[in-house]
Design a protein around this motif. Structure first.
Motif, PDB file in Angstrom:
ATOM      1  N   LEU A  32       0.936  -1.235   0.144  1.00  0.00           N
ATOM      2  CA  LEU A  32      -0.047  -0.009   0.020  1.00  0.00           C
ATOM      3  C   LEU A  32       0.814   1.233  -0.103  1.00  0.00           C
ATOM      4  N   ILE A  87       0.346   7.628  -1.083  1.00  0.00           N
ATOM      5  CA  ILE A  87       0.057   6.897   0.136  1.00  0.00           C
ATOM      6  C   ILE A  87       1.292   6.929   0.852  1.00  0.00           C
ATOM      7  N   SER A 146      -0.672   6.329   6.200  1.00  0.00           N
ATOM      8  CA  SER A 146      -1.958   6.106   5.247  1.00  0.00           C
ATOM      9  C   SER A 146      -1.984   4.683   4.877  1.00  0.00           C
ATOM     10  N   ILE A 200      -5.121   2.169   6.332  1.00  0.00           N
ATOM     11  CA  ILE A 200      -5.746   1.341   5.120  1.00  0.00           C
ATOM     12  C   ILE A 200      -5.668  -0.150   5.592  1.00  0.00           C
ATOM     13  N   HIS A 216      -7.757  -1.004   8.205  1.00  0.00           N
ATOM     14  CA  HIS A 216      -9.097  -0.922   7.813  1.00  0.00           C
ATOM     15  C   HIS A 216      -9.697  -2.289   7.255  1.00  0.00           C
TER      16      HIS A 216
END
Length: 199
Positions: A13, A19, A23, A27, A30
Motif C-alpha cells: 500500500l 500513500i 496512510s 488502510i 481498515h
C-alpha cells in the motif's frame, strides 16, 4: 515494523502514489477489520481493472475497448485536439462540459531531472494524428508547473510551423480566492490572460 502478511500489505500500500507510511498502515488495518466479502470485492475490482482496462489506441485515454468512448463519439469534432498529460486530466476537462473536440494523452510531461524526455511521451503519435490534416486547433492543457510549461513550449515549437492554431489553457486566479493569497506567478498569469468585460 509489522511482520508477515500484514507487513507485506502495509509495504505494498505504501508503494501507491500519495500513500505514505501512516496512510498505508491505516488502510491495512481498515482492510483487516473489514468483512471478507468487502475485501473480495476490492480484490476482484483490482483484478478486473488490470485485465480489462487498457489505453485507447488513438488518444491514449483509458478504455475498455480498442477506442475510448470519446474517440468513438461521432458528435465530437476532429478539428480540435486537447493535449493533456494524464487520463485524469481528461476527466477534469470533461466535467466542465465546455470541450467538444478530441483528446491526446501524452502519458506525462518533459522532466529532464527524472529522465523523461520528449521521446518518452506520446508526441510521435500526436504528430501522426496532426498530419492527417483534419485538425485546425491544438489546445495545450498541460499542468501549469515547470514540467508542464516545458512540454507546452516544446509542443508549440513543433506544431506552429504546421500552420495549426496552437492555444494554451489560461491560468490565473481560482474562483472564490483572495488576491492577497495568490503567488506572483499566478497573479502575473492572471494579468496576461485578462479579457475585456462585456457591456
Amino acid at each position: 515494523m509489522y511482520e508477515g502478511a500484514l507487513g507485506d500489505l502495509v509495504d505494498e500500500l505504501g508503494r501507491l502514489p500519495g500513500i505514505g507510511p501512516k496512510s498505508a498502515q491505516r488502510i491495512a488495518f481498515h482492510i483487516l477489520g473489514t468483512d471478507k466479502a468487502d475485501v473480495d470485492r476490492l480484490a476482484e475490482a483490482l483484478r478486473v481493472v488490470k485485465e480489462r482496462v487498457r489505453f485507447c489506441e488513438i488518444c491514449g485515454n483509458v478504455a475498455t475497448e480498442e477506442k475510448c468512448r470519446i474517440c468513438r463519439d461521432a458528435r465530437r469534432t476532429d478539428e480540435m485536439i486537447c493535449v493533456v498529460e494524464e487520463p485524469k486530466d481528461v476527466i477534469a476537462i470533461e466535467r466542465t462540459g465546455e470541450f467538444r473536440g478530441r483528446y491526446h494523452v501524452l502519458g506525462g510531461a518533459i522532466n529532464p531531472l527524472d529522465g523523461v524526455g520528449p521521446e518518452d511521451l506520446r508526441i510521435r503519435e500526436l504528430m501522426t494524428r496532426l498530419q492527417a490534416g483534419v485538425t485546425k486547433e491544438l489546445v495545450i492543457a498541460t499542468d501549469p508547473n515547470t514540467e508542464g510549461e516545458a512540454t507546452a513550449t516544446y509542443l508549440a515549437l513543433m506544431i506552429t510551423p504546421m500552420g495549426l492554431t496552437v492555444s494554451r489553457l489560461a491560468s490565473g486566479l481560482p474562483v472564490g480566492g483572495d488576491l492577497e493569497y495568490a503567488d506572483e506567478v499566478t497573479l502575473g498569469r492572471a494579468f496576461e490572460g485578462r479579457r475585456t468585460v462585456q457591456q
